[in-house]
Scaffold this motif. Structure first.
Motif, PDB file in Angstrom:
ATOM      1  N   ILE A 275     142.227 -57.408  92.069  1.00  0.00           N
ATOM      2  CA  ILE A 275     142.759 -56.297  91.784  1.00  0.00           C
ATOM      3  C   ILE A 275     144.049 -55.848  92.841  1.00  0.00           C
ATOM      4  O   ILE A 275     144.202 -56.413  93.797  1.00  0.00           O
ATOM      5  CB  ILE A 275     141.773 -55.032  91.868  1.00  0.00           C
ATOM      6  N   THR A 276     144.863 -55.248  92.106  1.00  0.00           N
ATOM      7  CA  THR A 276     146.158 -54.869  92.754  1.00  0.00           C
ATOM      8  C   THR A 276     146.549 -53.201  92.415  1.00  0.00           C
ATOM      9  O   THR A 276     146.393 -52.924  91.431  1.00  0.00           O
ATOM     10  CB  THR A 276     147.513 -55.487  92.337  1.00  0.00           C
ATOM     11  N   PRO A 277     146.655 -52.518  93.306  1.00  0.00           N
ATOM     12  CA  PRO A 277     146.928 -51.267  93.117  1.00  0.00           C
ATOM     13  C   PRO A 277     148.229 -50.957  92.659  1.00  0.00           C
ATOM     14  O   PRO A 277     149.466 -51.524  92.919  1.00  0.00           O
ATOM     15  CB  PRO A 277     146.911 -50.423  94.681  1.00  0.00           C
ATOM     16  N   ALA A 278     148.511 -49.928  91.528  1.00  0.00           N
ATOM     17  CA  ALA A 278     149.926 -49.797  91.027  1.00  0.00           C
ATOM     18  C   ALA A 278     150.210 -48.209  90.835  1.00  0.00           C
ATOM     19  O   ALA A 278     151.375 -48.135  90.997  1.00  0.00           O
ATOM     20  CB  ALA A 278     149.586 -50.453  89.727  1.00  0.00           C
ATOM     21  N   GLY A 279     148.915 -47.404  90.455  1.00  0.00           N
ATOM     22  CA  GLY A 279     149.386 -45.964  90.202  1.00  0.00           C
ATOM     23  C   GLY A 279     148.841 -45.203  91.282  1.00  0.00           C
ATOM     24  O   GLY A 279     147.571 -45.551  91.590  1.00  0.00           O
ATOM     25  N   LEU A 280     149.249 -44.071  91.351  1.00  0.00           N
ATOM     26  CA  LEU A 280     148.819 -43.113  92.615  1.00  0.00           C
ATOM     27  C   LEU A 280     149.279 -41.460  92.101  1.00  0.00           C
ATOM     28  O   LEU A 280     150.253 -41.426  91.571  1.00  0.00           O
ATOM     29  CB  LEU A 280     149.417 -43.400  93.739  1.00  0.00           C
ATOM     30  N   ALA A 281     148.089 -41.113  92.014  1.00  0.00           N
ATOM     31  CA  ALA A 281     148.271 -39.456  92.249  1.00  0.00           C
ATOM     32  C   ALA A 281     147.084 -38.878  93.038  1.00  0.00           C
ATOM     33  O   ALA A 281     145.991 -39.262  93.240  1.00  0.00           O
ATOM     34  CB  ALA A 281     147.959 -39.113  90.446  1.00  0.00           C
ATOM     35  N   PHE A 282     147.425 -37.587  93.664  1.00  0.00           N
ATOM     36  CA  PHE A 282     146.559 -37.053  94.455  1.00  0.00           C
ATOM     37  C   PHE A 282     146.887 -35.564  94.497  1.00  0.00           C
ATOM     38  O   PHE A 282     147.988 -34.957  94.380  1.00  0.00           O
ATOM     39  CB  PHE A 282     146.409 -37.552  95.907  1.00  0.00           C
ATOM     40  N   TYR A 283     145.471 -34.716  95.152  1.00  0.00           N
ATOM     41  CA  TYR A 283     145.684 -33.176  94.923  1.00  0.00           C
ATOM     42  C   TYR A 283     144.987 -32.687  96.078  1.00  0.00           C
ATOM     43  O   TYR A 283     144.175 -33.540  96.885  1.00  0.00           O
ATOM     44  CB  TYR A 283     145.507 -32.570  93.548  1.00  0.00           C
ATOM     45  N   GLN A 284     145.078 -31.420  96.378  1.00  0.00           N
ATOM     46  CA  GLN A 284     144.364 -30.804  97.418  1.00  0.00           C
ATOM     47  C   GLN A 284     143.467 -29.767  97.020  1.00  0.00           C
ATOM     48  O   GLN A 284     143.981 -29.139  95.695  1.00  0.00           O
ATOM     49  CB  GLN A 284     145.184 -30.239  98.467  1.00  0.00           C
ATOM     50  N   SER A 285     142.354 -29.425  97.708  1.00  0.00           N
ATOM     51  CA  SER A 285     141.424 -28.478  97.068  1.00  0.00           C
ATOM     52  C   SER A 285     140.884 -27.693  98.318  1.00  0.00           C
ATOM     53  O   SER A 285     140.824 -28.412  99.148  1.00  0.00           O
ATOM     54  CB  SER A 285     140.427 -29.127  96.209  1.00  0.00           C
ATOM     55  N   HIS A 286     140.601 -26.508  98.139  1.00  0.00           N
ATOM     56  CA  HIS A 286     139.821 -25.807  98.936  1.00  0.00           C
ATOM     57  C   HIS A 286     138.876 -24.766  98.465  1.00  0.00           C
ATOM     58  O   HIS A 286     138.514 -24.855  97.187  1.00  0.00           O
ATOM     59  CB  HIS A 286     140.848 -24.781  99.765  1.00  0.00           C
ATOM     60  N   TRP A 287     137.780 -24.439  99.278  1.00  0.00           N
ATOM     61  CA  TRP A 287     136.638 -23.682  98.603  1.00  0.00           C
ATOM     62  C   TRP A 287     136.782 -22.503  97.729  1.00  0.00           C
ATOM     63  O   TRP A 287     137.768 -21.765  97.969  1.00  0.00           O
ATOM     64  CB  TRP A 287     135.800 -23.253 100.078  1.00  0.00           C
ATOM     65  N   ASP A 288     136.028 -22.436  96.899  1.00  0.00           N
ATOM     66  CA  ASP A 288     135.638 -21.279  95.921  1.00  0.00           C
ATOM     67  C   ASP A 288     134.119 -21.147  95.465  1.00  0.00           C
ATOM     68  O   ASP A 288     133.473 -21.887  96.159  1.00  0.00           O
ATOM     69  CB  ASP A 288     136.642 -21.288  94.569  1.00  0.00           C
ATOM     70  N   ASN A 289     133.843 -20.111  94.860  1.00  0.00           N
ATOM     71  CA  ASN A 289     132.503 -19.838  94.407  1.00  0.00           C
ATOM     72  C   ASN A 289     131.791 -20.950  93.662  1.00  0.00           C
ATOM     73  O   ASN A 289     130.512 -21.214  93.865  1.00  0.00           O
ATOM     74  CB  ASN A 289     132.446 -18.684  93.762  1.00  0.00           C
TER      75      ASN A 289
END
Length: 395
Positions: A275-289
């Motif tokens: 396998i070889t990494p090709a695509g990337l996407a990331f996000y951030q998240s914080h607490w909610d109910n």
């Protein structure tokens, strides 16, 4: 200026630098280390452990030499066009954003994504010394159930309530190619700091049809704990050399949380030849109910909450004659806070009538005289009430 003093046994060398008629002790600036040299010496790291390795796919050269020259000539003509410059100065120039994004992805977009990922330490915490440039554009869209979609870019904030179900994933690929998609959380492990949770893992994806792949780990929503700030959630798309059967236990939505413990570096090291990494996407998240509901309804356990325990403020011992200190404020330091709040509340309710309008505030509070025989500490208290300052107005 260099001055040498010779004695009977030892020779002493004194360096003095004359500047603006003042003698400065120490070495002259031309002999001293710069601030950069000193910082580099403090932050020195062995190259054996800091050398980085590109583990991604190479950039495909789809553009011929003639096409590249024609594109450069077209850009040169655009820069020399006076009409476009005049429209831009008058804020009348219209730009096709879709074409602009497409051109950005084909030129400097992948390298800028890599720079942003380095800023968030994505590659360092995924692969250690490894990194890759995401030449393949990975589009991840969360359905908000109101006719709109929330995209995942490079570090944008998405709350857990907006990522309850697995997203739609799009990318360009050949129909006969195979891919693996992995979603991991870099900051969310509850017991071990150097490990991750795998939230989604789909293997043997034909082309860009993620729904036709083999789901090894079913999707799980993000659950950043309360009081721990922002958590990073990373999508990585790997290109397979052929069909693979990962030695990973199948995880469903009813599996225990410890079955999702994951280390991307160890996993990739085991299958790096396939396998070889090709695509990337990331996000951030914080607490909610929704995080509390997830712990109670899905994990069936108490939600851990992290809060900062502030130490009690230091109060010096009481003095028999406290000089130059307001009497009421000084005495309130040594009383029970609940008793003080109760006193202020009763004082405030004493002048309020539920059946009458409150009296209008004074138009010029500082211009209203106070009795001359009133103590200074009580005058300060009345001024605070008139100006709506202090604790009495917060009760």
């Amino acid at each position: 200026m260099l001055t040498t003093f010779r004695g009977t046994r030892t020779a002493h060398v004194l360096l003095q630098h004359i500047r603006l008629a003042h003698r400065i002790r120490g070495k002259a600036p031309i002999y001293c280390r710069t601030i950069k040299d000193r910082i580099d010496e403090i932050n020195y790291k062995d190259e054996l452990y800091t050398s980085r390795i590109d583990i991604g796919l190479p950039k495909t050269k789809n553009e011929t030499r003639n096409a590249r020259l024609s594109r450069l000539e077209h850009l040169k003509n655009l820069k020399a066009d006076q009409k476009l410059e005049q429209l831009a100065r008058n804020f009348e120039l219209q730009i096709d954003l879709d074409e602009t994004k497409k051109d950005w992805l084909q030129t400097c977009g992948p390298k800028q994504k890599k720079q942003v990922a380095d800023h968030y330490a994505i590659f360092e915490h995924l692969y250690g010394e490894g990194y890759f440039i995401p030449y393949l554009n990975l589009e991840v869209l969360y359905d908000l159930k109101d006719g709109s979609y929330l995209p995942v870019y490079t570090g944008n904030v998405i709350k857990p309530a907006e990522a309850l179900e697995y997203p739609a994933v799009n990318y360009e690929s050949d129909a006969d190619s195979l891919w693996t998609l992995a979603l991991t959380s870099l900051d969310g492990h509850l017991t071990e700091n150097d490990k991750e949770y795998v939230h989604w893992l789909v293997a043997n994806i034909p082309g860009n049809s993620v729904e036709k792949g083999d789901t090894i780990v079913e999707y799980m929503q993000p659950f950043p704990l309360k009081g721990t700030g922002y958590h990073r959630y990373v999508f990585v798309l790997y290109k397979q050399n052929g069909p693979l059967s990962y030695n990973i236990k199948k995880v469903t939505s009813t599996s225990v949380l410890r079955d999702r413990t994951f280390v991307t570096r160890d996993w990739y090291k085991q299958y790096q030849d396939n396998i070889t990494p090709a695509g990337l996407a990331f996000y951030q998240s914080h607490w909610d109910n929704t995080v509390r509901d997830f712990f109670h309804s899905v994990l069936h356990r108490k939600e851990p909450v992290y809060e900062y325990d502030f130490p009690k403020p230091y109060i010096r011992p009481q003095e028999w004659f406290p000089r130059r200190k307001p009497f009421n404020i000084y005495m309130d330091k040594y009383r029970d806070p609940k008793e003080i709040n109760k006193e202020y509340l009763l004082r405030k309710l004493k002048t309020e009538d539920p059946f009458k309008m409150p009296p209008p505030p004074l138009k010029f509070p500082n211009a209203q005289p106070l009795p001359k025989n009133m103590p200074s500490w009580l005058k300060l208290h009345e001024k605070k009430i008139r100006l709506r300052w202090g604790r009495v107005n917060d009760v």
